[in-house]
Structures are given as structure tokens and as C-alpha cells.
Write an enzyme that holds these catalytic residues in place. Structure first.
Site, mmCIF file in Angstrom:
data_model
loop_
_atom_site.group_PDB
_atom_site.id
_atom_site.type_symbol
_atom_site.label_atom_id
_atom_site.label_comp_id
_atom_site.label_asym_id
_atom_site.label_seq_id
_atom_site.Cartn_x
_atom_site.Cartn_y
_atom_site.Cartn_z
ATOM 1 N N ASP A 19 4.834 -8.350 5.837
ATOM 2 C CA ASP A 19 4.900 -8.221 4.383
ATOM 3 C C ASP A 19 3.770 -7.332 3.868
ATOM 4 O O ASP A 19 3.756 -6.953 2.705
ATOM 5 C CB ASP A 19 4.799 -9.606 3.731
ATOM 6 N N GLU A 44 -0.136 0.931 1.704
ATOM 7 C CA GLU A 44 1.016 0.446 0.939
ATOM 8 C C GLU A 44 1.303 1.373 -0.228
ATOM 9 O O GLU A 44 0.380 1.655 -1.012
ATOM 10 C CB GLU A 44 0.745 -0.989 0.455
ATOM 11 N N HIS A 70 5.345 -6.402 0.381
ATOM 12 C CA HIS A 70 4.233 -7.218 -0.134
ATOM 13 C C HIS A 70 4.727 -8.185 -1.216
ATOM 14 O O HIS A 70 4.292 -8.140 -2.372
ATOM 15 C CB HIS A 70 3.124 -6.325 -0.688
ATOM 16 N N LEU A 71 5.583 -9.098 -0.803
ATOM 17 C CA LEU A 71 6.220 -10.030 -1.731
ATOM 18 C C LEU A 71 5.555 -11.402 -1.764
ATOM 19 O O LEU A 71 6.090 -12.326 -2.377
ATOM 20 C CB LEU A 71 7.699 -10.214 -1.349
ATOM 21 N N ARG A 113 -6.020 -22.592 2.806
ATOM 22 C CA ARG A 113 -5.048 -23.127 1.847
ATOM 23 C C ARG A 113 -3.614 -22.795 2.238
ATOM 24 O O ARG A 113 -2.732 -23.660 2.239
ATOM 25 C CB ARG A 113 -5.348 -22.585 0.450
#
Length: 530
Positions: free
Chosen positions: A256, A261, A279-280, A151
Site C-alpha cells: 500500500d 508515491e 496508500h489507502l 497500536r
């Protein structure tokens, strides 16, 4: 009745609460506060989280009333799906909510790496004018490799089409014809590494993809390569990436996502030729709103007892509208079947006949198993864990379909082989525009009777006066008969009576009645008809 409690454990868009509606008691908590989380889960029917709240085995064990865990986003790293499945808790997410946001972020990383946009911005804000230092490259006429053409990868390809670049891609699950539609040439991963000026990664993290791009792959790359990962941390080997960047083996990288994290203390953060963001991928107003609304709708379905077909731990798929009316009926048939059994189940066959047999009817098997085990076990039974309960008990389950149904447009039959060698069966259908659910067959006898909470099933030798005997027995016990069906296969043979009554029948009355009419079978069956 108190409203079901829905916990919102992290900040979600206001549209999420609106989408849940007024039928629930909404509690907002800090899901990262472990003590609060465990305490509130004790009475919760649903919990909505993002990525910070850990819904692990301990949390699920504390949540005895929990029906659904909803992750307002794509990844499910913070949800123990195995533990949820064993507990019968549905796990839902919003797999398409952030696809545009993630694709656009990847494009942003590519452009920022090509034109040094973040560093140039920081330099000018520091009162410097360093035009020559930030000379970049164009995307035009470059080769851009896309790893993963699902996707998000396909959206990236669509957006890159306008830059005049040559697009190549690696995805073993995409056909050349589909890749051609995206104007992408399918190649091997090695060829992506060897030919690309830019690479962008859009695949899930699995045991097979962890460390997919490491030292061996970077050794094949052009020195001009700039690589972007906005999918999942760990797909690029961070040690190998550090080596490739510090030795100028490649020109740059944009991340990202990271192994850990936040990536505190990572040597990658100090390099001049890497662009990093926290991580946007899903951090847009639109993505958050879409994710919240999507999972809120799934929570509503789950708490109303409906199947959420795209739940991540439910075997199934999209349910055709013509199949949906049979779901609750199949569940009731399962309850009746279990009530008829005098021994443990060895195997169960779910046979679906008629027009709906052209569609995927696997959901009817799930519903039948749910009905069977609702009365068989003390734990919560759902569409999620019913197959596991059958497997754990060694019950073989089979689904068969046949487009031919001679008497009804559609019919579903449950047939079970029991440990004593006997076979029991029950059939049902949904009739008319009002979708009345009917029992149409029991152990080979033809009947037509609506489901009821309290039912009595008896088999005896066909002879006059039997109805009067049990009619009087129920009247003396002040038990009202609501409906009755009598069926026989031949004159003077065995007869089947199925009676629906308004209240439970005591075992002692059944035992006496069995002797009075010399019945070979006398069963009281209680089912949930809600």
C-alpha cells in the site's frame, strides 16, 4: 479584533470545520499550489493539511503569524518539524485516527493475496471463468509474522486471532509479557523471515528501519511467503522485493506504500504476483473524520495559548488535571524573573513542591522558559521553541521536585543565577477553588500578591516615611496604585515593596524615585496576564 485565520489546505471532512467552531476565519485553499500556499500563509495562524501539501522551511519562513501546523493523519513526511520547532510553531497530528482502518487494510491484503481476489474479480469481469487458475491457500494453521506490535500491529494480531493461525512477532520494544497478552510469540527478525507463511509490517520509517527487509532477509524466506506492507514505503527494499518476486523466491507481496508515491514507472507494478493499492491505509470515512476532529481540537487548544501535550515537537506528555492550573502561573513567574534580572541568565532552576510533585510537572518548566524568553527575544516564543532558545544562549535549565511544601499545598519557585554572580528568585502558587494565581515570594521575602500587568519592585532600608514618598510620586504622575505588599526579613534591615499599578511607569520617574528613597533596587516589570 479580527478572527485568527485557519487555512484548510486539503479536502477534510465537514466535521473538521464544525469541530473548529466559530472563533476562526476559515480559508480553504489548494495547498499543492505553491504560490497560493505561500501567499496565504503570510497571515495564517494555523494550517491543516493531509499528505499532499509540503509545509517545508520555506513555507514556515513565510508564515510569521503561524502558531500550529496540523496534519490530519499519522505521517509527517510533508512537514519540516525541525524548522517548525525553531520558529516556535507547534506540530500536531492524529496518531490514532487511522489505526483501525490501517489494520483492516492489512487484513484485506493478506486475504486478497491468499485467495487471489483482485485478479479473480478482474478475470470474471473480462468474461472469463478461470476457477483453477485462482486456487489459493488458507490462513488457518499457517504461521503469520507481524513486524511491529504497536497500536496497529496489536490490532492486526487481535483480528488474526480468529483465523486459527500461529502468530509470531518481531518488536524490540515490546516485552514478552505484552506479546503473550496478544497471543503472539516474540522471535527475532530472522526467525520471522524463516518461519512465516505470511508477514505483515507495522513499524515507522526511521534510519534504522529503512531497508530493514532486503535481499538477505528474502534469502531466508519460504517460497510460500506472502509479505504485506501497509505501514511506510522503504521498509522493504523494493529492488530486493522485485528480485524475490521475479525469481519466485517468494510467492507474493501486497503493498500500500512505496519509496516514491505515486510509484510511476516502477517495475513492481507489472508483476503478476503483487497486489498494490495507492496508500489507502487511512482512506476510510471514519478515519478521515476522526483525524479531522482530532487535529481541529488541537488547533483550538494551540490558538487559545494552551499546551497540546501530545504535539510531536513539544517535550512532555499527558498533563494531570492538578498540574494544569500551574501552567499559566509558571509562565507569569518566568516573565517576573526576567524582569528582575540585571544581567544575562546563566542557569535557571524550576522547583516544584507539594502534592503535584508526584505527577509529571515538566510542563511547568516549559511554561517558565516561555515566560522568561517572551521579553528576551523579538521572535515568537512558544512551548515548542523555548527550550531551544535556552540552549542557544547557553542557559542551563534544571527541574527539581519535592513532595513537601510546608506553607502551601503547591508552590513553584524559579531561581536564576546571573552572569554577574547574583541570584534572583520568585515563587508562586494557585489558591482556592477559583484558582487565584499569587506571587508568594521574591528573593527570599514572603509576599502574597496577585499578578498584574504593571508591577514595581523596590528594595530599600526599612525606615518610616518611605511609603509616603513613593505614594506621592505616583499620585503626582497620575498613576493609580492597585495593590501593595511590603515585606522585611528583620526590623531595620532591607525592606521589599511590590506595587501593582494601573498604567506603565516611566523610567525617569523610577530613576528619580530610586534616588529619593535611596533604593538598592527599583524595577518596573510588565507581564502578560491574559
Amino acid at each position: 479584533m479580527p478572527k485568527p485565520i485557519v487555512l484548510i489546505a486539503e479536502e477534510l471532512s465537514p466535521a473538521t470545520v464544525l469541530a473548529l467552531g466559530p472563533d476562526f476565519e476559515i480559508k480553504k485553499i489548494d495547498g499543492t499550489n505553491r504560490a497560493v500556499l505561500l501567499a496565504e500563509l503570510a497571515t495564517a495562524s494555523a494550517i491543516l493539511v493531509r499528505s499532499a501539501t509540503q509545509v517545508d522551511a520555506e513555507a514556515i519562513s513565510a508564515a510569521k503569524q503561524l502558531k500550529v501546523i496540523a496534519r490530519a493523519g499519522v505521517g509527517l513526511d510533508n512537514v519540516d518539524i525541525k524548522a517548525a520547532t525553531a520558529a516556535g510553531v507547534m506540530v500536531v497530528n492524529a496518531p490514532t485516527s487511522n489505526v483501525i482502518s490501517a489494520a483492516e487494510l492489512a487484513i484485506g491484503h493478506l486475504l486478497s493475496l491468499a485467495r487471489h481476489i483482485p485478479d479473480a474479480n478482474a478475470s470474471l469481469k473480462a468474461d472469463k471463468w478461470e476457477r483453477s487458475k485462482f486456487t489459493g491457500v488458507e490462513l488457518y494453521d499457517k504461521t503469520i509474522g507481524i513486524v511491529g506490535l504497536g497500536r496497529i500491529g496489536s490490532l492486526v494480531a487481535e483480528r488474526l486471532a480468529g483465523f486459527g493461525a500461529r502468530l509470531i512477532g518481531f518488536d524490540p520494544y515490546v516485552t514478552p509479557a505484552r506479546a503473550e497478552q496478544m497471543d503472539v510469540t516474540l522471535v527475532s527478525l530472522d526467525e520471522v523471515m524463516e518461519q512465516s507463511d505470511f508477514i505483515t509490517i507495522h513499524i515507522p520509517k526511521t534510519p534504522e528501519t529503512t531497508g530493514l527487509i532486503g535481499a538477505t532477509q528474502f534469502a531466508k524466506a519460504k517460497k510460500e511467503l506472502r509479505i504485506v506492507n501497509c505501514s511506510r514505503g522503504g521498509i522493504i527494499d523494493e529492488d530486493a522485493l522485485l528480485e524475490a518476486l521475479t525469481t519466485n523466491r517468494i510467492a507474493g507481496a501486497g503493498l500500500d506504500v512505496f519509496n516514491n508515491e505515486p510509484p510511476k514507472g516502477s517495475a513492481l507494478l507489472s508483476l503478476p504476483n503483487i497486489l498494490v493499492t495507492p496508500h489507502l491505509g487511512a482512506s476510510t470515512d471514519e478515519a478521515q473524520e476522526k483525524a479531522g476532529i482530532s487535529v481541529a481540537k488541537s488547533v483550538r487548544l494551540a490558538l487559545s495559548g494552551d499546551l497540546v501535550p501530545d504535539a510531536v515537537n513539544v517535550a512532555g506528555g499527558q498533563i494531570d488535571e492538578s498540574v494544569k492550573p500551574g501552567i499559566s502561573m509558571a509562565e507569569k513567574l518566568g516573565q517576573v524573573l526576567f524582569g528582575m534580572a540585571d544581567a544575562s541568565l546563566v542557569s535557571v532552576e524550576v522547583e516544584v513542591r507539594g502534592e503535584i510533585a508526584v505527577h509529571d510537572v515538566s510542563v511547568l518548566k516549559l511554561a517558565a522558559l516561555k515566560g522568561i524568553f517572551m521579553a528576551a527575544v523579538d521572535d515568537q516564543v512558544s512551548y515548542v521553541n523555548a527550550p531551544l532558545l535556552a540552549e542557544a544562549r547557553g542557559v542551563e535549565v534544571k527541574l527539581s521536585v519535592n513532595k513537601i511544601s510546608e506553607e502551601y499545598r503547591n508552590m513553584t519557585t524559579l531561581r536564576a543565577v546571573l552572569s554577574d554572580g547574583s541570584v534572583v528568585s520568585v515563587s508562586g502558587t494557585v489558591i482556592g477553588p477559583k484558582r487565584h494565581e499569587k506571587i508568594i515570594g521574591i528573593n527570599g521575602y514572603d509576599v502574597e500578591l496577585a499578578f498584574a500587568e504593571h508591577m514595581v519592585l523596590m528594595v530599600y532600608s526599612d525606615r518610616p516615611g518611605i511609603v509616603a514618598v513613593y505614594g506621592k510620586a505616583f499620585a503626582d504622575a497620575k498613576i493609580n496604585i492597585a495593590a501593595m505588599q511590603i515585606a522585611r526579613q528583620q526590623k531595620g534591615g532591607k525592606a521589599l515593596s511590590v506595587i501593582t499599578v494601573d498604567s506603565p511607569v516611566e523610567p525617569a520617574l523610577l530613576e528619580k524615585l530610586k534616588k529619593d528613597i535611596d533604593a538598592s533596587t527599583m524595577k518596573a516589570i510588565t507581564i502578560s496576564v491574559g
